[in-house]
Design an enzyme around this catalytic site. Sequence first.
Site, PDB file in Angstrom:
ATOM      1  CB  ILE A 180     -11.249   2.995 -17.773  1.00 21.12           C
ATOM      2  CG1 ILE A 180     -11.080   1.606 -17.148  1.00 21.12           C
ATOM      3  CG2 ILE A 180     -10.224   3.220 -18.886  1.00 21.12           C
ATOM      4  CD1 ILE A 180     -11.184   0.451 -18.116  1.00 21.12           C
ATOM      5  CB  VAL A 233     -20.074   8.459 -28.456  1.00 22.10           C
ATOM      6  CG1 VAL A 233     -19.185   8.190 -29.657  1.00 22.10           C
ATOM      7  CG2 VAL A 233     -19.450   9.517 -27.559  1.00 22.10           C
ATOM      8  CG  HIS A 441      -4.169  15.242  16.091  1.00 18.48           C
ATOM      9  ND1 HIS A 441      -5.057  15.759  15.168  1.00 18.48           N
ATOM     10  CD2 HIS A 441      -3.327  16.266  16.436  1.00 18.48           C
ATOM     11  CE1 HIS A 441      -4.791  17.045  14.984  1.00 18.48           C
ATOM     12  NE2 HIS A 441      -3.742  17.371  15.738  1.00 18.48           N
TER      13      HIS A 441
HETATM   14  P1  NAI Z   1     -17.633   1.854 -16.546  1.00 14.05           P
HETATM   15  O1  NAI Z   1     -18.738   0.882 -16.657  1.00 14.05           O
HETATM   16  O2  NAI Z   1     -17.057   2.205 -15.234  1.00 14.05           O
HETATM   17  O3  NAI Z   1     -18.071   3.241 -17.256  1.00 14.05           O
HETATM   18  C1  NAI Z   1     -18.471   3.302 -18.596  1.00 14.05           C
HETATM   19  C2  NAI Z   1     -19.194   4.608 -18.842  1.00 14.05           C
HETATM   20  O4  NAI Z   1     -19.420   4.772 -20.243  1.00 14.05           O
HETATM   21  C3  NAI Z   1     -20.562   4.658 -18.187  1.00 14.05           C
HETATM   22  O5  NAI Z   1     -20.622   5.825 -17.404  1.00 14.05           O
HETATM   23  C4  NAI Z   1     -21.527   4.660 -19.364  1.00 14.05           C
HETATM   24  O6  NAI Z   1     -22.716   5.385 -19.099  1.00 14.05           O
HETATM   25  C5  NAI Z   1     -20.693   5.334 -20.457  1.00 14.05           C
HETATM   26  N1  NAI Z   1     -21.119   5.056 -21.845  1.00 14.05           N
HETATM   27  C6  NAI Z   1     -21.461   3.861 -22.374  1.00 14.05           C
HETATM   28  N2  NAI Z   1     -21.776   4.007 -23.695  1.00 14.05           N
HETATM   29  C7  NAI Z   1     -21.617   5.312 -24.023  1.00 14.05           C
HETATM   30  C8  NAI Z   1     -21.772   6.085 -25.230  1.00 14.05           C
HETATM   31  N3  NAI Z   1     -22.155   5.539 -26.386  1.00 14.05           N
HETATM   32  N4  NAI Z   1     -21.529   7.408 -25.178  1.00 14.05           N
HETATM   33  C9  NAI Z   1     -21.139   7.997 -24.016  1.00 14.05           C
HETATM   34  N5  NAI Z   1     -20.952   7.317 -22.845  1.00 14.05           N
HETATM   35  C10 NAI Z   1     -21.187   5.987 -22.849  1.00 14.05           C
HETATM   36  O7  NAI Z   1     -16.518   1.266 -17.540  1.00 14.05           O
HETATM   37  P2  NAI Z   1     -14.939   1.525 -17.672  1.00 14.05           P
HETATM   38  O8  NAI Z   1     -14.543   2.832 -17.097  1.00 14.05           O
HETATM   39  O9  NAI Z   1     -14.640   1.235 -19.098  1.00 14.05           O
HETATM   40  O10 NAI Z   1     -14.319   0.404 -16.738  1.00 14.05           O
HETATM   41  C11 NAI Z   1     -14.545  -0.985 -17.023  1.00 14.05           C
HETATM   42  C12 NAI Z   1     -14.446  -1.813 -15.781  1.00 14.05           C
HETATM   43  O11 NAI Z   1     -13.122  -1.806 -15.268  1.00 14.05           O
HETATM   44  C13 NAI Z   1     -15.355  -1.302 -14.680  1.00 14.05           C
HETATM   45  O12 NAI Z   1     -16.098  -2.370 -14.170  1.00 14.05           O
HETATM   46  C14 NAI Z   1     -14.415  -0.742 -13.657  1.00 14.05           C
HETATM   47  O13 NAI Z   1     -14.916  -0.917 -12.338  1.00 14.05           O
HETATM   48  C15 NAI Z   1     -13.139  -1.540 -13.893  1.00 14.05           C
HETATM   49  N6  NAI Z   1     -11.990  -0.731 -13.511  1.00 14.05           N
HETATM   50  C16 NAI Z   1     -11.754  -0.494 -12.191  1.00 14.05           C
HETATM   51  C17 NAI Z   1     -10.720   0.312 -11.794  1.00 14.05           C
HETATM   52  C18 NAI Z   1     -10.543   0.593 -10.343  1.00 14.05           C
HETATM   53  O14 NAI Z   1     -11.077  -0.130  -9.529  1.00 14.05           O
HETATM   54  N7  NAI Z   1      -9.828   1.647  -9.961  1.00 14.05           N
HETATM   55  C19 NAI Z   1      -9.811   0.941 -12.761  1.00 14.05           C
HETATM   56  C20 NAI Z   1     -10.181   0.664 -14.116  1.00 14.05           C
HETATM   57  C21 NAI Z   1     -11.214  -0.157 -14.445  1.00 14.05           C
END
Ligand code: NAI
Length: 462
Positions: A180, A233, A441
């Site tokens: 995200i 954070v 191609h």
């Molecule tokens: P995510 O789990 O992909 O990433 C969260 C990130 O935040 C991690 O890298 C983690 O280390 C970091 N983090 C956690 N606490 C922190 C802190 N206090 N300070 C700094 N960094 C910190 O989660 P995200 O991006 O919120 O996505 C949620 C879900 O939605 C995921 O499972 C993702 O696969 C899914 N999603 C999938 C998409 C796609 O397939 N294109 C698009 C959007 C979401």
Amino acid sequence: MANYDAIIIGSGPGGYVCAIRAAQLGLNVAVVEGRETLGGTCLNVGCIPSKALLHATHQLHEVHENHEKMGLMGGAPTVDWARMLAYKDDVVGQNTKGIEFLFKKNKITWLKGWATIPAPGQVKVGEDIHTAKNIVIATGSEASSLPGVTVDEKVIVTSTGALTLNNIPKTMVVIGAGVIGLELGSVYARLGTEVTVIEYLDAITPGMDADVAKTFQRILSKQGLKFILGAAVQSATATKGRAKVTYKLRKTEAEATIETDCVLVATGRKPYISGLGLEALGVEILPRGQIKTDAHFTTNINGLYAIGDAITGPMLAHKAEDEGMALAEIMAGKSGHVNYAVIPGVIYTTPEVSSVGFTEEQLKSEGRAYKVGKFSFMGNARAKAVFQGDGFVKILADAATDRILGAHIIGPMAGDLIHEICVAMEFGSSAQDIALTCHAHPTYSEAVREAALACGDGAIHA
Ligand code: NAI
């Protein structure tokens, strides 16, 4: 006699696909949805609106970066943010109405409201109690909260608020370099926002093949995103339309504060299941908040099932869809199956990033003997023609049998290219099977074939 064969709670990709397949198999189905429109997070405030904004801002990026190179002169267009948001809303509307049409076509009843489960076999919506032989929880997930950070969806936002900001912010801090954070961070960076991504770990996109993650970070940095890695954070507070974010570097314990116009909290999601009455019902919940199910999506309560983000596994729309289809088959007395070893993951940035199966790090840690076939898009004529030579296809195959174990792509249309590998993996193919298949191609797909050739005697254009 129950009113319905199946009541499905939630109309996201898990729920609506389960409903349609169950109806196709002859079941009498109702879906409970409390939102004004069908489609859940994915269609309303997730996958679909973000892809619309990614598309629009990609066009702008192309104008800035590449148009003059192709002789397209005339300067960059100005951004009418309200119109861009209206375009995004129109895309969402078309898709949510599409699901409504499919419900009517398949004679699925939409029970409008928020559901609770007062007893096994019963679903309460408003004052009405409906009964069903099978109840499916497909309620998805919500953004998880971060201690010290209060989301107001105006200055400190989740992905939902980030899709409807009043203005394009001058600066934005993204907490979390996951899917995200990087997709929406890209949207705003392309719109001219100065984006700083703060990530707890030492690399972006945890869990991704390290080769790809490194290249991805380099490319995003070139696009203007700033990264502060290895930083936790501590807090984010909003005052008078601005925010302060405090973080601590994990190695040195040094603390720093950034002031910004907007904070996007993207630190993961958690199952959205509170309010269903599961505790009173005695439904078993896992320590990380997911509903416990067996291999057939059954909870510990007879006739109560759960799928998608509410249970374990990757939080992906297509994983939920597959579970929805498999469960519909099971409820109709057939056998449903999901192959969790072949679920692709895609990040819709430019370039796109995709993966399936094992990463190289996983194979190493399991002590598996493997070989790597890698091919750069620099050797792909089509990619070079569209300024997308930065990136590669990497195929991992068993050292002895040549069977494909995983693939990781960063480059043009990576989200589509990965499916050739998915099909190959479903069939238990070797890398040579792909290498021996004629590829048209000039296509981006040739890079997949070249990576497969690189698993054997070598790629041609490397
Ligand atoms: P995510 O789990 O992909 O990433 C969260 C990130 O935040 C991690 O890298 C983690 O280390 C970091 N983090 C956690 N606490 C922190 C802190 N206090 N300070 C700094 N960094 C910190 O989660 P995200 O991006 O919120 O996505 C949620 C879900 O939605 C995921 O499972 C993702 O696969 C899914 N999603 C999938 C998409 C796609 O397939 N294109 C698009 C959007 C979401």
